[in-house]
Motif scaffolding. Structure first.
Motif, PDB file in Angstrom:
ATOM      1  N   THR A  57     -10.722 -14.839   8.831  1.00 35.12           N
ATOM      2  CA  THR A  57     -10.878 -14.495  10.247  1.00 35.12           C
ATOM      3  C   THR A  57      -9.864 -13.466  10.730  1.00 35.12           C
ATOM      4  OG1 THR A  57      -9.484 -16.387  10.828  1.00 35.12           O
ATOM      5  CG2 THR A  57     -11.871 -16.730  10.809  1.00 35.12           C
ATOM      6  N   TRP A  58      -8.943 -13.051   9.882  1.00 35.38           N
ATOM      7  CA  TRP A  58      -7.896 -12.112  10.270  1.00 35.38           C
ATOM      8  C   TRP A  58      -8.454 -10.731  10.541  1.00 35.38           C
ATOM      9  CZ3 TRP A  58      -5.705  -7.917   7.360  1.00 35.38           C
ATOM     10  CH2 TRP A  58      -4.544  -7.378   7.941  1.00 35.38           C
ATOM     11  N   LYS A  59      -8.018 -10.128  11.623  1.00 38.13           N
ATOM     12  CA  LYS A  59      -8.369  -8.751  11.943  1.00 38.13           C
ATOM     13  C   LYS A  59      -7.124  -7.903  11.766  1.00 38.13           C
ATOM     14  CE  LYS A  59     -12.517  -9.504  13.656  1.00 38.13           C
ATOM     15  NZ  LYS A  59     -13.654  -9.301  12.858  1.00 38.13           N
ATOM     16  N   PRO A  60      -7.221  -6.758  11.085  1.00 38.69           N
ATOM     17  CA  PRO A  60      -6.040  -5.921  10.881  1.00 38.69           C
ATOM     18  C   PRO A  60      -5.488  -5.410  12.212  1.00 38.69           C
ATOM     19  CG  PRO A  60      -7.915  -5.099   9.632  1.00 38.69           C
ATOM     20  CD  PRO A  60      -8.396  -6.232  10.457  1.00 38.69           C
ATOM     21  N   TYR A  61      -4.223  -5.067  12.189  1.00 39.77           N
ATOM     22  CA  TYR A  61      -3.607  -4.510  13.381  1.00 39.77           C
ATOM     23  C   TYR A  61      -4.279  -3.201  13.747  1.00 39.77           C
ATOM     24  CZ  TYR A  61      -0.016  -7.891  12.205  1.00 39.77           C
ATOM     25  OH  TYR A  61       0.636  -9.036  11.901  1.00 39.77           O
ATOM     26  N   LYS A  62      -4.135  -2.807  14.984  1.00 37.27           N
ATOM     27  CA  LYS A  62      -4.770  -1.572  15.431  1.00 37.27           C
ATOM     28  C   LYS A  62      -3.993  -0.379  14.908  1.00 37.27           C
ATOM     29  CE  LYS A  62      -6.780  -3.623  19.497  1.00 37.27           C
ATOM     30  NZ  LYS A  62      -6.867  -3.658  20.933  1.00 37.27           N
ATOM     31  N   ARG A  63      -4.355   0.037  13.739  1.00 37.09           N
ATOM     32  CA  ARG A  63      -3.776   1.216  13.113  1.00 37.09           C
ATOM     33  C   ARG A  63      -4.890   2.159  12.744  1.00 37.09           C
ATOM     34  NH1 ARG A  63      -0.339  -0.890   8.197  1.00 37.09           N
ATOM     35  NH2 ARG A  63       0.297  -2.804   9.149  1.00 37.09           N
ATOM     36  N   LYS A  64      -4.514   3.423  12.564  1.00 40.25           N
ATOM     37  CA  LYS A  64      -5.502   4.368  12.085  1.00 40.25           C
ATOM     38  C   LYS A  64      -5.747   4.106  10.611  1.00 40.25           C
ATOM     39  CE  LYS A  64      -5.447   8.393  14.959  1.00 40.25           C
ATOM     40  NZ  LYS A  64      -5.317   9.844  14.962  1.00 40.25           N
ATOM     41  N   ARG A  65      -7.018   4.212  10.216  1.00 34.86           N
ATOM     42  CA  ARG A  65      -7.355   4.062   8.812  1.00 34.86           C
ATOM     43  C   ARG A  65      -7.167   5.379   8.092  1.00 34.86           C
ATOM     44  NH1 ARG A  65     -12.717   0.898   7.760  1.00 34.86           N
ATOM     45  NH2 ARG A  65     -11.532  -0.671   6.700  1.00 34.86           N
ATOM     46  N   ARG A  66      -7.020   5.315   6.801  1.00 34.66           N
ATOM     47  CA  ARG A  66      -6.896   6.522   6.007  1.00 34.66           C
ATOM     48  C   ARG A  66      -8.191   7.324   6.042  1.00 34.66           C
ATOM     49  NH1 ARG A  66      -4.120   4.398   0.455  1.00 34.66           N
ATOM     50  NH2 ARG A  66      -2.175   3.700   1.378  1.00 34.66           N
ATOM     51  N   LYS A  69     -13.767   7.381   2.598  1.00 31.61           N
ATOM     52  CA  LYS A  69     -14.667   6.241   2.657  1.00 31.61           C
ATOM     53  C   LYS A  69     -13.869   4.954   2.846  1.00 31.61           C
ATOM     54  CE  LYS A  69     -18.386   4.161   0.041  1.00 31.61           C
ATOM     55  NZ  LYS A  69     -19.157   4.207  -1.196  1.00 31.61           N
ATOM     56  N   PRO A  70     -14.260   4.111   3.804  1.00 31.25           N
ATOM     57  CA  PRO A  70     -13.534   2.856   4.018  1.00 31.25           C
ATOM     58  C   PRO A  70     -13.655   1.928   2.803  1.00 31.25           C
ATOM     59  CG  PRO A  70     -15.148   3.218   5.764  1.00 31.25           C
ATOM     60  CD  PRO A  70     -15.341   4.287   4.761  1.00 31.25           C
ATOM     61  N   VAL A  71     -12.610   1.215   2.523  1.00 34.04           N
ATOM     62  CA  VAL A  71     -12.593   0.282   1.412  1.00 34.04           C
ATOM     63  C   VAL A  71     -13.468  -0.917   1.777  1.00 34.04           C
ATOM     64  CG1 VAL A  71     -11.116  -1.210   0.021  1.00 34.04           C
ATOM     65  CG2 VAL A  71     -10.258   0.989   0.813  1.00 34.04           C
ATOM     66  N   ARG A  72     -14.332  -1.313   0.838  1.00 33.27           N
ATOM     67  CA  ARG A  72     -15.171  -2.485   1.097  1.00 33.27           C
ATOM     68  C   ARG A  72     -14.347  -3.749   0.915  1.00 33.27           C
ATOM     69  NH1 ARG A  72     -20.504  -2.584   2.199  1.00 33.27           N
ATOM     70  NH2 ARG A  72     -20.908  -4.428   0.978  1.00 33.27           N
ATOM     71  N   ARG A  73     -14.506  -4.644   1.833  1.00 27.99           N
ATOM     72  CA  ARG A  73     -13.848  -5.943   1.755  1.00 27.99           C
ATOM     73  C   ARG A  73     -14.830  -6.946   1.167  1.00 27.99           C
ATOM     74  NH1 ARG A  73     -12.323  -3.331   6.385  1.00 27.99           N
ATOM     75  NH2 ARG A  73     -10.081  -3.031   6.563  1.00 27.99           N
ATOM     76  N   TRP A  74     -14.332  -8.068   0.689  1.00 31.70           N
ATOM     77  CA  TRP A  74     -15.206  -9.028   0.019  1.00 31.70           C
ATOM     78  C   TRP A  74     -16.225  -9.605   0.980  1.00 31.70           C
ATOM     79  CZ3 TRP A  74     -16.027 -14.064   1.192  1.00 31.70           C
ATOM     80  CH2 TRP A  74     -15.126 -14.668   2.049  1.00 31.70           C
TER      81      TRP A  74
END
Length: 114
Positions: A57-66, A69-74
Motif C-alpha cells: 500500500t506504500w506510495k512513493p514520496y512526491k519526487r520526479k521520476r527519471r 520508460k517507468p519501471v514496472r512494479r510487481w
C-alpha cells in the motif's frame, strides 16, 4: 531445450504446443505467476500492520521520476489484470480469488478478466 529432449529440430515442423504436450514440462512463467497470485491474495488478507502489507500500500514520496520508460512494479501486473478494480478488496473473497487464478497464470495474450 525441450526439442533437444525429444531429439527434434525446427525443420521437423512440430509446434511448440505439440512439444510441450510430449515433454509434459510446465512453463516456468506460469508457475511464477501462480505463486505471485497466491502471495498477493494472502498479503491482501492480512489484518495487522506487517511490513508486507505496508509495502503493497506504500506510495512513493512526491519526487520526479527519471526520464525514460517507468519501471514496472510487481503489482502492475495485477492492476492490469483487474483493469481499474481494486484487487485487494476482491482478494478478501477467497473463492472469487481462486476462480481468477488460472486465468491470471495464462500467458498475457490469452488472459482476460471476467
Amino acid at each position: 531445450m525441450e526439442r533437444s529432449m525429444l531429439n527434434i529440430t525446427y525443420r521437423d515442423r512440430k509446434t511448440n504446443i505439440w512439444v510441450r504436450e510430449k515433454t509434459k514440462v510446465t512453463d516456468v512463467i506460469e508457475q511464477v505467476r501462480r505463486r505471485k497470485w497466491t502471495w498477493a491474495g494472502q498479503v491482501s488478507r492480512i489484518r495487522d500492520n506487517r511490513w508486507t502489507l505496508r509495502i503493497i500500500t506504500w506510495k512513493p514520496y512526491k519526487r520526479k521520476r527519471r526520464k525514460g520508460k517507468p519501471v514496472r512494479r510487481w503489482r502492475d501486473e495485477l492492476d492490469d489484470y483487474w483493469k481499474g478494480t481494486i484487487w485487494q478488496r476482491i482478494a478478501q473473497d477467497r473463492q472469487m480469488w481462486k476462480q481468477h487464478a488460472e486465468a491470471f497464470a495464462q500467458p498475457r495474450d490469452t488472459m482476460a478478466a471476467q
